[in-house]
Design a protein around this motif. Structure first.
Motif, PDB file in Angstrom:
ATOM      1  N   ALA A 216       0.542  -1.432   0.193  1.00 27.38           N
ATOM      2  CA  ALA A 216      -0.208  -0.229   0.023  1.00 27.38           C
ATOM      3  C   ALA A 216       0.569   1.051   0.102  1.00 27.38           C
ATOM      4  O   ALA A 216       0.305   2.470  -0.382  1.00 27.38           O
ATOM      5  N   TYR A 217       2.326   1.164   0.771  1.00 28.44           N
ATOM      6  CA  TYR A 217       3.076   2.539  -0.099  1.00 28.44           C
ATOM      7  C   TYR A 217       3.187   2.298  -1.117  1.00 28.44           C
ATOM      8  O   TYR A 217       2.861   4.057  -0.888  1.00 28.44           O
ATOM      9  N   PHE A 218       2.949   2.393  -1.501  1.00 29.88           N
ATOM     10  CA  PHE A 218       3.206   3.043  -3.603  1.00 29.88           C
ATOM     11  C   PHE A 218       1.941   3.368  -3.869  1.00 29.88           C
ATOM     12  O   PHE A 218       1.926   3.006  -5.250  1.00 29.88           O
ATOM     13  N   ILE A 219       0.541   2.408  -3.394  1.00 30.49           N
ATOM     14  CA  ILE A 219      -0.729   2.634  -3.986  1.00 30.49           C
ATOM     15  C   ILE A 219      -0.926   4.255  -4.751  1.00 30.49           C
ATOM     16  O   ILE A 219      -1.568   4.845  -5.651  1.00 30.49           O
ATOM     17  N   LEU A 220      -1.178   5.371  -3.756  1.00 31.38           N
ATOM     18  CA  LEU A 220      -1.071   6.475  -3.231  1.00 31.38           C
ATOM     19  C   LEU A 220      -0.427   7.205  -4.686  1.00 31.38           C
ATOM     20  O   LEU A 220      -0.791   7.779  -4.985  1.00 31.38           O
ATOM     21  N   PRO A 221       1.002   7.281  -3.918  1.00 34.87           N
ATOM     22  CA  PRO A 221       1.939   8.183  -5.038  1.00 34.87           C
ATOM     23  C   PRO A 221       1.999   7.408  -6.300  1.00 34.87           C
ATOM     24  O   PRO A 221       1.465   8.466  -7.854  1.00 34.87           O
ATOM     25  N   LEU A 222       1.473   6.340  -6.956  1.00 36.58           N
ATOM     26  CA  LEU A 222       1.195   5.649  -8.082  1.00 36.58           C
ATOM     27  C   LEU A 222      -0.133   6.018  -8.603  1.00 36.58           C
ATOM     28  O   LEU A 222      -0.398   6.994  -9.944  1.00 36.58           O
ATOM     29  N   SER A 223      -1.093   6.130  -7.424  1.00 35.46           N
ATOM     30  CA  SER A 223      -2.601   6.677  -8.686  1.00 35.46           C
ATOM     31  C   SER A 223      -2.868   8.204  -8.769  1.00 35.46           C
ATOM     32  O   SER A 223      -2.888   8.492 -10.052  1.00 35.46           O
ATOM     33  N   LEU A 224      -1.292   8.929  -8.141  1.00 31.87           N
ATOM     34  CA  LEU A 224      -1.288  10.491  -8.491  1.00 31.87           C
ATOM     35  C   LEU A 224      -0.517  10.736  -9.435  1.00 31.87           C
ATOM     36  O   LEU A 224      -0.829  11.149 -10.189  1.00 31.87           O
ATOM     37  N   TRP A 225       0.379   9.583  -9.854  1.00 31.53           N
ATOM     38  CA  TRP A 225       1.476   9.958 -11.053  1.00 31.53           C
ATOM     39  C   TRP A 225       0.467   9.881 -12.098  1.00 31.53           C
ATOM     40  O   TRP A 225       0.972  10.242 -13.086  1.00 31.53           O
ATOM     41  N   LEU A 226      -0.363   8.348 -11.961  1.00 31.44           N
ATOM     42  CA  LEU A 226      -1.591   8.565 -12.986  1.00 31.44           C
ATOM     43  C   LEU A 226      -2.220   9.976 -13.287  1.00 31.44           C
ATOM     44  O   LEU A 226      -1.829   9.588 -14.930  1.00 31.44           O
ATOM     45  N   VAL A 227      -2.441  10.009 -12.339  1.00 33.82           N
ATOM     46  CA  VAL A 227      -3.620  11.243 -12.909  1.00 33.82           C
ATOM     47  C   VAL A 227      -2.527  12.063 -13.067  1.00 33.82           C
ATOM     48  O   VAL A 227      -2.792  13.023 -14.513  1.00 33.82           O
ATOM     49  N   TRP A 228      -1.173  12.722 -13.029  1.00 33.57           N
ATOM     50  CA  TRP A 228      -0.189  13.465 -12.957  1.00 33.57           C
ATOM     51  C   TRP A 228      -0.297  13.520 -14.848  1.00 33.57           C
ATOM     52  O   TRP A 228      -0.363  14.036 -15.554  1.00 33.57           O
ATOM     53  N   ARG A 229      -0.239  12.357 -15.115  1.00 30.87           N
ATOM     54  CA  ARG A 229       0.329  11.530 -16.418  1.00 30.87           C
ATOM     55  C   ARG A 229      -0.620  12.225 -17.440  1.00 30.87           C
ATOM     56  O   ARG A 229      -0.753  12.613 -18.519  1.00 30.87           O
ATOM     57  N   LYS A 230      -2.008  12.528 -16.864  1.00 32.68           N
ATOM     58  CA  LYS A 230      -2.373  12.802 -17.951  1.00 32.68           C
ATOM     59  C   LYS A 230      -3.144  14.498 -17.619  1.00 32.68           C
ATOM     60  O   LYS A 230      -4.970  14.799 -17.926  1.00 32.68           O
ATOM     61  N   ARG A 231      -2.534  14.626 -17.100  1.00 30.52           N
ATOM     62  CA  ARG A 231      -3.269  16.768 -16.168  1.00 30.52           C
ATOM     63  C   ARG A 231      -3.434  17.083 -17.818  1.00 30.52           C
ATOM     64  O   ARG A 231      -4.395  18.332 -17.640  1.00 30.52           O
ATOM     65  N   LYS A 232      -2.578  17.266 -18.651  1.00 35.97           N
ATOM     66  CA  LYS A 232      -3.755  18.098 -20.063  1.00 35.97           C
ATOM     67  C   LYS A 232      -4.849  17.524 -20.495  1.00 35.97           C
ATOM     68  O   LYS A 232      -5.475  18.939 -20.491  1.00 35.97           O
ATOM     69  N   ASP A 233      -5.230  15.898 -19.948  1.00 38.15           N
ATOM     70  CA  ASP A 233      -6.579  16.079 -20.542  1.00 38.15           C
ATOM     71  C   ASP A 233      -7.490  16.539 -19.467  1.00 38.15           C
ATOM     72  O   ASP A 233      -8.867  17.354 -20.361  1.00 38.15           O
ATOM     73  N   ILE A 234      -6.824  16.379 -18.571  1.00 35.69           N
ATOM     74  CA  ILE A 234      -8.200  16.423 -17.368  1.00 35.69           C
ATOM     75  C   ILE A 234      -8.293  18.015 -17.485  1.00 35.69           C
ATOM     76  O   ILE A 234      -9.304  18.801 -16.953  1.00 35.69           O
ATOM     77  N   LYS A 235      -7.034  18.858 -17.686  1.00 30.85           N
ATOM     78  CA  LYS A 235      -7.196  20.708 -17.709  1.00 30.85           C
ATOM     79  C   LYS A 235      -7.854  21.489 -18.733  1.00 30.85           C
ATOM     80  O   LYS A 235      -9.120  21.585 -18.386  1.00 30.85           O
ATOM     81  N   GLU A 236      -8.116  20.282 -19.398  1.00 28.82           N
ATOM     82  CA  GLU A 236      -8.409  20.637 -20.619  1.00 28.82           C
ATOM     83  C   GLU A 236     -10.500  20.566 -20.378  1.00 28.82           C
ATOM     84  O   GLU A 236     -11.365  21.122 -21.090  1.00 28.82           O
ATOM     85  N   LEU A 237     -10.379  19.181 -20.200  1.00 24.89           N
ATOM     86  CA  LEU A 237     -11.688  18.678 -19.697  1.00 24.89           C
ATOM     87  C   LEU A 237     -12.336  19.226 -18.840  1.00 24.89           C
ATOM     88  O   LEU A 237     -13.606  20.361 -18.487  1.00 24.89           O
ATOM     89  N   ALA A 238     -11.521  20.461 -17.580  1.00 21.94           N
ATOM     90  CA  ALA A 238     -12.332  20.921 -16.175  1.00 21.94           C
ATOM     91  C   ALA A 238     -12.292  22.125 -16.954  1.00 21.94           C
ATOM     92  O   ALA A 238     -13.411  22.783 -16.455  1.00 21.94           O
ATOM     93  N   GLN A 239     -11.988  22.413 -18.663  1.00 22.18           N
ATOM     94  CA  GLN A 239     -12.798  24.484 -18.713  1.00 22.18           C
ATOM     95  C   GLN A 239     -13.756  23.903 -19.013  1.00 22.18           C
ATOM     96  O   GLN A 239     -14.692  24.996 -19.181  1.00 22.18           O
ATOM     97  N   GLN A 240     -14.093  22.624 -20.075  1.00 20.75           N
ATOM     98  CA  GLN A 240     -15.266  22.506 -20.721  1.00 20.75           C
ATOM     99  C   GLN A 240     -16.920  22.754 -19.252  1.00 20.75           C
ATOM    100  O   GLN A 240     -16.554  22.409 -18.102  1.00 20.75           O
ATOM    101  N   THR A 241     -18.109  23.280 -20.010  1.00 22.60           N
ATOM    102  CA  THR A 241     -19.315  23.314 -18.902  1.00 22.60           C
ATOM    103  C   THR A 241     -19.406  21.546 -18.887  1.00 22.60           C
ATOM    104  O   THR A 241     -20.082  21.550 -20.103  1.00 22.60           O
ATOM    105  N   HIS A 242     -20.270  21.855 -18.085  1.00 17.34           N
ATOM    106  CA  HIS A 242     -21.355  20.432 -17.754  1.00 17.34           C
ATOM    107  C   HIS A 242     -22.764  20.876 -17.294  1.00 17.34           C
ATOM    108  O   HIS A 242     -22.953  20.764 -16.020  1.00 17.34           O
ATOM    109  N   PRO A 243     -23.282  21.254 -17.761  1.00 14.87           N
ATOM    110  CA  PRO A 243     -24.498  21.795 -17.334  1.00 14.87           C
ATOM    111  C   PRO A 243     -25.419  19.889 -17.223  1.00 14.87           C
ATOM    112  O   PRO A 243     -25.413  19.695 -17.856  1.00 14.87           O
TER     113      PRO A 243
END
Lengths: 271, 215
Positions: free
Chosen positions: A34-61
């Protein structure tokens, strides 16, 4: 700004839980992965940061009432688990809470880059003792039976009594580390990331994932058999001293090389 | 960006945080039931010996840190037949099957055994355990606040119920191990029935209810 407030609140809520997990769980033999689960999960999110940033700027009514219900369920699980000291429930709550939070605030499209990193957090959940017992005991028993059979076939003087193996004049007890569960869960956690970030289609990833357990269990069996042999030839002190700790590497080597082998085999076949 | 959604989430998270951290937690610390329990050393034709420390020592070698308190007596009847009577007080229990297997015993689960204890119907799990020459017939039951919880899931639901309402409960696992042989299991069952019958007559009503369940 308000975005940061939300995520800071999530961190504030879960920090004490992680501290408790660190205090009570992370030194337990079946939770070391479990030591490396959270860091790995955060790293996987960081890898997708561009997609996440783009999606976050869209509106979702829309109402997203389903997302709110999931978020609320996660929250109730956390409060209940925390109050009643069910670490299993409070840690598990992280998954519905994050799914609900992400889809409610940023829309369902956001799940595309975040689905796996959030689901991966399931590996953080400490398995309840009763469940762990019913998983690891048959595994320990199975490993001791097969190890005995292999050594009998190789003409070694071995006798088994429950989980106790007697080889020559030395005894080896199949303790919790010998169940193979630790190596299985650790390898499973690591190799899932390898499979997720690796190339290839869904079917290849499914094949690779289904190979993790057999390789890890085979690695554990080889480890137990070699431990018996080392104990037989060099005595209990050597077998249960340095080699006992070092032998975990055997499982890693077997599992990793096995999966890399299957991976390249599938690549050649699929080309 | 729909700002109100963020405020909804902030309010929810803040409420969760307040509910979680602003009030104290209830913990299972054992009820002291075992310390108060006055088990007789002589029970009709049975003579007992308190071997709690010996058994406790052997249990602590495994990972039984969930046990708050325990009591263990070895009783011998006037025919020289021996049995072990163990009571554990805990918030959670391992399946004895697991403990026996990890101690090197081969086990066989038998049909449940039913005892009549002063008008109570007591249904116990029954195991035949074997390690070399050592062979036991083990009867065990889990009882939470005077109610027998026969199935594992039942036990978990009860624990959840009690933890929800913070009731100070008495959670016990009671076990009787009788030395036996494969072809003498019926005799061992009679010994256990005999012992339970004799023991139940010496206990107070309250102790009876906590150990064997309410009528």
């Amino acid at each position: 700004m308000v975005n940061y407030v939300v995520w800071s609140l999530v961190i504030i809520m879960y920090a004490p839980l992680f501290y408790q997990l660190y205090l009570f769980q992370w030194d337990k033999i079946d939770y070391t992965h479990a030591y490396f689960i959270l860091p790995l999960s955060l790293w996987l999110v960081w890898r997708k940061r561009k997609d996440i940033k783009e999606l976050a700027q869209q509106t979702h009514p829309g109402r997203h009432i389903g997302s709110l219900i999931i978020l609320f369920t996660g929250l109730i699980m956390f409060v209940f688990g925390w109050k009643q000291e069910y670490m299993f429930i409070s840690t598990l709550s992280l998954v519905p809470l994050l799914f609900g939070l992400v889809t409610y605030l940023y829309g369902r499209n956001m799940l595309k880059p975040l689905f796996f990193p959030i689901l991966y957090l399931l590996l953080l959940v400490p398995v309840p003792l009763g469940v762990l017992d019913s998983i690891t005991l048959p595994m320990r028993h199975g490993t001791s039976v097969v190890a005995e059979k292999i050594l009998v076939l190789l003409n070694y003087p071995i006798k088994r009594e429950g989980l106790l193996l007697t080889i020559g004049y030395s005894e080896i007890f199949m303790g919790p580390p010998c169940s193979g569960f630790r190596s299985l869960i650790t390898m499973f956690s690591l190799m899932l990331t390898y499979v997720y970030i690796g190339s290839g289609g869904f079917s290849k990833k499914i094949i690779l994932t289904s190979c993790i357990a057999p390789f890890a269990l085979f690695g554990n069996l080889i480890r137990v058999v070699s431990l018996c042999l080392i104990t037989f030839y060099f005595g209990e002190k050597v077998g249960q001293g340095f080699f006992h700790n070092f032998s975990g590497i055997v499982i890693f080597v077997i599992t990793i090389s096995g999966l890399i082998g299957v991976d390249s085999f599938l690549d050649r076949k699929l080309q | 960006m729909e700002k109100y959604k963020y405020w909804v989430v902030i309010i929810l998270l803040l409420s969760g945080a307040v509910l979680s951290f602003a009030f104290t937690k209830e913990k299972y610390v054992g009820t002291g039931f075992i310390a108060k329990l006055d088990l007789p050393v002589v029970v009709a034709k049975w003579r007992g010996e308190n071997i709690t420390e010996e058994v406790n020592g052997s249990i602590q070698r495994s990972t039984a840190n969930f046990i708050s308190d325990m009591l263990s007596y070895q009783y011998t009847n006037n025919e020289g037949k021996k049995l072990l009577f163990i009571i554990l007080d805990a918030g959670n229990f391992h399946h004895p099957k697991g403990c026996f297997t990890s101690a090197g015993f081969n086990i066989r689960e038998l049909d449940d055994t039913e005892f009549n204890v002063m008008g109570r119907r007591l249904q116990t799990h029954t195991l035949f355990t074997e390690k070399g020459e050592e062979k036991f017939l083990s009867f065990y039951w889990i009882i939470i606040d005077k109610n027998i919880v026969h199935e594992w899931i039942d036990q978990k639901i009860k624990q959840l119920y009690f933890s929800l309402f913070n009731k100070k409960r008495v959670g016990l696992m009671v076990r009787i191990d009788v030395l036996t042989d494969k072809d003498k299991m019926k005799d061992s069952m009679i010994i256990a029935k005999d012992f339970i019958n004799d023991m139940s007559k010496t206990l107070h009503q309250e102790e009876l209810d906590y150990i064997f369940g309410q009528r």
